[in-house]
Design a protein around this motif. Structure first.
Motif, short mmCIF file in Angstrom:
data_model
loop_
_atom_site.label_atom_id
_atom_site.label_comp_id
_atom_site.label_asym_id
_atom_site.label_seq_id
_atom_site.Cartn_x
_atom_site.Cartn_y
_atom_site.Cartn_z
N GLY A 101 -11.77 -8.79 -2.93
CA GLY A 101 -11.82 -7.47 -2.30
C GLY A 101 -10.56 -6.66 -2.56
O GLY A 101 -10.62 -5.48 -2.90
N VAL A 102 -9.42 -7.32 -2.42
CA VAL A 102 -8.15 -6.64 -2.69
C VAL A 102 -8.06 -6.24 -4.15
O VAL A 102 -7.67 -5.12 -4.48
N LEU A 103 -8.43 -7.15 -5.03
CA LEU A 103 -8.37 -6.86 -6.46
C LEU A 103 -9.27 -5.68 -6.82
O LEU A 103 -8.85 -4.77 -7.55
N LEU A 133 1.26 -4.45 -8.07
CA LEU A 133 0.60 -4.64 -6.78
C LEU A 133 -0.29 -5.88 -6.80
O LEU A 133 -0.31 -6.67 -5.84
N ILE A 134 -1.01 -6.08 -7.89
CA ILE A 134 -1.86 -7.28 -8.03
C ILE A 134 -0.99 -8.53 -8.00
O ILE A 134 -1.30 -9.50 -7.30
N PHE A 167 -9.56 0.05 -8.50
CA PHE A 167 -10.18 1.37 -8.41
C PHE A 167 -9.28 2.41 -7.75
O PHE A 167 -9.68 3.56 -7.59
N ALA A 168 -8.08 2.03 -7.37
CA ALA A 168 -7.15 2.96 -6.75
C ALA A 168 -6.51 3.84 -7.83
O ALA A 168 -6.30 3.40 -8.96
#
Length: 71
Positions: A17-19, A35-36, A24-25
């Motif tokens: 979900g975070v990925l 960030l990843i 898509f940000a």
């Protein structure tokens, strides 16, 4: 289902979900990759800390059972 499998599934689901959210940000590629990386590091740390806690709880339970059986 085992607790370990549930925890692992929840962590993997959260990671996916975070990925997906990060990908898509609207950020620059380098910011997104950083960030990843930071998110993965945090999730792995959380996972290993939880694993250590569960291991210690298991050891204590085994010691308690051993003491009870010795009496």
């Amino acid at each position: 289902m085992e607790k370990g499998k549930i925890i692992l599934g929840a962590l993997l689901g959260a990671g996916v979900g975070v990925l997906a959210g990060v990908l898509f940000a609207p950020r620059k590629g380098s910011e997104t990759l950083q960030l990843i990386e930071d998110t993965i590091d945090k999730k792995l740390d959380d996972f290993f800390n939880k694993s250590s806690e569960l291991k210690e709880k298991g050891k204590k339970k085994i010691e308690k059972v051993d003491k009870e059986l010795a009496h």
